[in-house]
Design a protein around this motif. Structure first.
Motif, PDB file in Angstrom:
ATOM      1  N   LEU A 101      -4.199  -2.664  -0.685  1.00 27.55           N
ATOM      2  CA  LEU A 101      -4.551  -2.756   0.514  1.00 27.55           C
ATOM      3  C   LEU A 101      -5.102  -1.456   1.282  1.00 27.55           C
ATOM      4  O   LEU A 101      -5.101  -1.437   1.803  1.00 27.55           O
ATOM      5  N   LYS A 102      -4.509  -1.116   0.290  1.00 28.11           N
ATOM      6  CA  LYS A 102      -4.788   1.142   0.575  1.00 28.11           C
ATOM      7  C   LYS A 102      -4.116   1.777   2.305  1.00 28.11           C
ATOM      8  O   LYS A 102      -4.185   2.050   2.856  1.00 28.11           O
ATOM      9  N   MET A 103      -2.861   0.891   1.765  1.00 25.95           N
ATOM     10  CA  MET A 103      -2.277   0.894   2.883  1.00 25.95           C
ATOM     11  C   MET A 103      -0.824   1.890   2.632  1.00 25.95           C
ATOM     12  O   MET A 103       0.074   1.685   1.270  1.00 25.95           O
ATOM     13  N   PRO A 104      -0.379   2.110   3.183  1.00 27.38           N
ATOM     14  CA  PRO A 104       0.575   3.199   3.234  1.00 27.38           C
ATOM     15  C   PRO A 104       1.592   2.583   2.703  1.00 27.38           C
ATOM     16  O   PRO A 104       2.285   2.135   3.323  1.00 27.38           O
ATOM     17  N   PHE A 105       2.774   3.257   1.389  1.00 31.00           N
ATOM     18  CA  PHE A 105       3.565   1.823   0.865  1.00 31.00           C
ATOM     19  C   PHE A 105       4.247   1.958   2.034  1.00 31.00           C
ATOM     20  O   PHE A 105       5.272   1.023   2.215  1.00 31.00           O
ATOM     21  N   GLU A 106       4.510   2.855   2.636  1.00 27.01           N
ATOM     22  CA  GLU A 106       6.222   2.857   4.368  1.00 27.01           C
ATOM     23  C   GLU A 106       5.774   2.302   4.885  1.00 27.01           C
ATOM     24  O   GLU A 106       6.213   1.291   5.668  1.00 27.01           O
ATOM     25  N   THR A 107       4.443   2.394   5.462  1.00 26.51           N
ATOM     26  CA  THR A 107       3.781   0.927   6.110  1.00 26.51           C
ATOM     27  C   THR A 107       4.028  -0.663   5.943  1.00 26.51           C
ATOM     28  O   THR A 107       5.244  -1.187   6.471  1.00 26.51           O
ATOM     29  N   ALA A 108       3.602  -0.787   4.392  1.00 25.55           N
ATOM     30  CA  ALA A 108       3.927  -1.776   3.829  1.00 25.55           C
ATOM     31  C   ALA A 108       5.581  -2.213   3.842  1.00 25.55           C
ATOM     32  O   ALA A 108       5.379  -3.262   3.749  1.00 25.55           O
ATOM     33  N   ARG A 109       6.414  -0.950   3.399  1.00 27.34           N
ATOM     34  CA  ARG A 109       7.397  -1.341   3.261  1.00 27.34           C
ATOM     35  C   ARG A 109       8.577  -1.926   4.562  1.00 27.34           C
ATOM     36  O   ARG A 109       9.463  -3.086   4.524  1.00 27.34           O
ATOM     37  N   ARG A 110       7.614  -1.677   5.698  1.00 31.34           N
ATOM     38  CA  ARG A 110       8.671  -2.134   6.649  1.00 31.34           C
ATOM     39  C   ARG A 110       7.858  -2.710   7.458  1.00 31.34           C
ATOM     40  O   ARG A 110       8.715  -3.716   7.915  1.00 31.34           O
ATOM     41  N   ARG A 111       7.169  -3.062   7.142  1.00 28.28           N
ATOM     42  CA  ARG A 111       6.380  -4.567   7.409  1.00 28.28           C
ATOM     43  C   ARG A 111       7.035  -5.621   6.630  1.00 28.28           C
ATOM     44  O   ARG A 111       7.476  -6.589   7.548  1.00 28.28           O
ATOM     45  N   ILE A 112       6.924  -5.463   5.943  1.00 30.55           N
ATOM     46  CA  ILE A 112       7.424  -7.038   4.844  1.00 30.55           C
ATOM     47  C   ILE A 112       8.856  -6.550   5.014  1.00 30.55           C
ATOM     48  O   ILE A 112       9.098  -8.413   5.006  1.00 30.55           O
ATOM     49  N   THR A 113       9.310  -5.740   5.603  1.00 29.99           N
ATOM     50  CA  THR A 113      11.196  -5.719   5.084  1.00 29.99           C
ATOM     51  C   THR A 113      11.213  -6.460   7.334  1.00 29.99           C
ATOM     52  O   THR A 113      11.916  -7.543   7.420  1.00 29.99           O
ATOM     53  N   ARG A 114       9.837  -6.383   8.066  1.00 32.81           N
ATOM     54  CA  ARG A 114      10.242  -7.121   9.212  1.00 32.81           C
ATOM     55  C   ARG A 114       9.961  -8.720   9.296  1.00 32.81           C
ATOM     56  O   ARG A 114      10.808  -9.636   9.741  1.00 32.81           O
ATOM     57  N   LEU A 115       9.239  -9.380   7.622  1.00 34.63           N
ATOM     58  CA  LEU A 115       8.700 -10.487   7.665  1.00 34.63           C
ATOM     59  C   LEU A 115       9.770 -11.156   7.005  1.00 34.63           C
ATOM     60  O   LEU A 115       9.861 -12.272   6.989  1.00 34.63           O
ATOM     61  N   ALA A 116      10.717 -10.080   6.031  1.00 34.65           N
ATOM     62  CA  ALA A 116      11.636 -10.950   5.724  1.00 34.65           C
ATOM     63  C   ALA A 116      13.017 -11.095   6.917  1.00 34.65           C
ATOM     64  O   ALA A 116      13.411 -12.163   6.100  1.00 34.65           O
ATOM     65  N   GLU A 117      13.124 -10.556   7.885  1.00 30.70           N
ATOM     66  CA  GLU A 117      14.196 -10.774   8.879  1.00 30.70           C
ATOM     67  C   GLU A 117      14.011 -11.142   9.319  1.00 30.70           C
ATOM     68  O   GLU A 117      14.725 -12.726  10.203  1.00 30.70           O
ATOM     69  N   PHE A 118      12.375 -12.487   9.696  1.00 32.97           N
ATOM     70  CA  PHE A 118      12.019 -13.600   9.998  1.00 32.97           C
ATOM     71  C   PHE A 118      11.626 -14.605   9.079  1.00 32.97           C
ATOM     72  O   PHE A 118      11.763 -15.889   9.352  1.00 32.97           O
ATOM     73  N   GLY A 119      12.274 -14.495   7.829  1.00 31.18           N
ATOM     74  CA  GLY A 119      12.537 -15.711   6.716  1.00 31.18           C
ATOM     75  C   GLY A 119      11.310 -15.810   6.513  1.00 31.18           C
ATOM     76  O   GLY A 119      11.094 -16.712   5.716  1.00 31.18           O
ATOM     77  N   VAL A 120      10.757 -14.740   6.789  1.00 29.09           N
ATOM     78  CA  VAL A 120       9.237 -15.635   5.668  1.00 29.09           C
ATOM     79  C   VAL A 120       8.134 -14.886   4.550  1.00 29.09           C
ATOM     80  O   VAL A 120       7.898 -15.634   3.526  1.00 29.09           O
ATOM     81  N   VAL A 121       9.281 -13.553   4.350  1.00 32.77           N
ATOM     82  CA  VAL A 121       8.795 -13.805   2.799  1.00 32.77           C
ATOM     83  C   VAL A 121      10.583 -13.560   1.860  1.00 32.77           C
ATOM     84  O   VAL A 121      11.821 -12.595   2.995  1.00 32.77           O
ATOM     85  N   GLU A 122      10.832 -13.204   1.105  1.00 33.08           N
ATOM     86  CA  GLU A 122      12.017 -12.456   0.081  1.00 33.08           C
ATOM     87  C   GLU A 122      11.573 -11.710  -0.207  1.00 33.08           C
ATOM     88  O   GLU A 122      10.981 -11.473  -0.969  1.00 33.08           O
TER      89      GLU A 122
END
Length: 310
Positions: free
Chosen positions: A76-97
């Motif tokens: 997605l040409k997204m900065p790694f840290e942006t993707a990591r931060r957003r995925i971590t937040r999605l994991a906190e909501f139980g959307v991803v593991e």
């Protein structure tokens, strides 16, 4: 070309909006990329695609594979840290593991009534687009084939996977050419808002006042205010303002007194010309693939039955 480009652009935006379910555009596209990455074993196998085609045939978790955060960010040409931060937040909501093997969309949301409703809405959206293209004579040839699908249990999951593949193939080069996923989505939303009112009938389109580039003249484009565009895309206004300023500085859009437009000369130039050509190619590829899986013949048979009943 102009009509297909407008239909394809609007279709991708509609898909993103319908898939959002309260998330912003970056999280929506992230989830789409993760989900498709998890399903590589299925999307590469025509037999498995058809086996797990309907809402009554959910995908076995053993067939889903984690994908690395770096792979998702890179696609997605997204900065790694942006993707990591957003995925971590999605994991906190139980959307991803998230694990040492990568990230995977949680099975719970995929088996929910919310997912079923969103997938059905997407199915209806793809079918309506195909009906419009058929009416305009713009659809690719449909190979004759028996579908094996039932009107009571249509191929909703199959269409969701194939259309999501299409959307990602369109979004990824936009991010590549513009260097920014959000800026690319803003530009797509701006183009759609400027031209959504224009006719898609070929005769009416041919009668439009055209600029020297062969696109509808700029005076036909309806400007859209930044706040309205941000709301349409589910973006914070300040994020949209910052990205829009960058697009204006690059000469990719124009600020008028009553809003913003993408002028015809920008559409005819790079990178948008290549992006639009690619979008058109990918849209035709989507419907070709749907035809190969028997979806288009299934839709045609359903339409013929309805006409006969009338």
């Amino acid at each position: 070309m102009r009509i297909v480009a407008r239909l394809a652009n609007g279709f991708v935006l509609d898909m993103v909006r319908r898939a959002a379910l309260g998330t912003d555009v970056q999280d929506t596209v992230l989830l789409a990329a993760i989900s498709q990455g998890n399903l590589g074993a299925i999307t590469r196998d025509p037999e498995l695609q058809r086996r797990f085609a309907t809402l009554t045939t959910p995908i076995d978790d053993t067939l889903r594979r984690p994908i690395s955060i770096s792979a998702v960010a890179g696609s997605l040409k997204m900065p790694f840290e942006t993707a990591r931060r957003r995925i971590t937040r999605l994991a906190e909501f139980g959307v991803v593991e998230v694990s040492g093997r990568g990230v995977i969309v949680s099975s719970g949301p995929l088996a929910s009534t919310v997912y079923d409703a969103a997938a059905q809405a997407n199915y209806d959206l793809v079918r309506r687009l195909h009906e419009r293209m058929v009416a305009l004579g713009l659809d690719p040839p449909t190979p004759p084939s028996g579908s094996g699908f039932s009107p009571a249990n249509p191929p909703v999951r199959l269409v969701a996977r194939l259309s999501l593949d299409y959307a990602l193939r369109v979004v990824e080069p936009i991010a590549t050419h513009l260097g920014d996923l959000v800026a690319g989505m803003i530009l797509m939303g701006l183009i759609d808002a400027n031209t959504h009112h224009l006719p898609v009938d070929p005769a009416a389109d041919a009668a439009l006042d055209l600029g020297p580039e062969g696109f509808p003249a700029d005076h036909l484009r309806r400007p859209i205010r930044l706040t309205d565009l941000a709301r349409t895309l589910g973006l914070p206004v300040e994020t949209a303002r910052r990205k829009m300023a960058g697009l204006v500085a690059r000469g990719l859009c124009l600020r008028l007194t009553d809003g913003y437009i993408v002028p015809g000369h920008v559409l005819a130039g790079e990178p948008l010309w290549t992006v639009m050509q690619d979008n058109r190619t990918q849209l035709l590829r989507l419907f070709t693939t749907l035809g190969e899986h028997g979806v288009l013949s299934f839709w045609r048979t359903e339409a013929e039955v309805l006409r006969g009943a009338a």
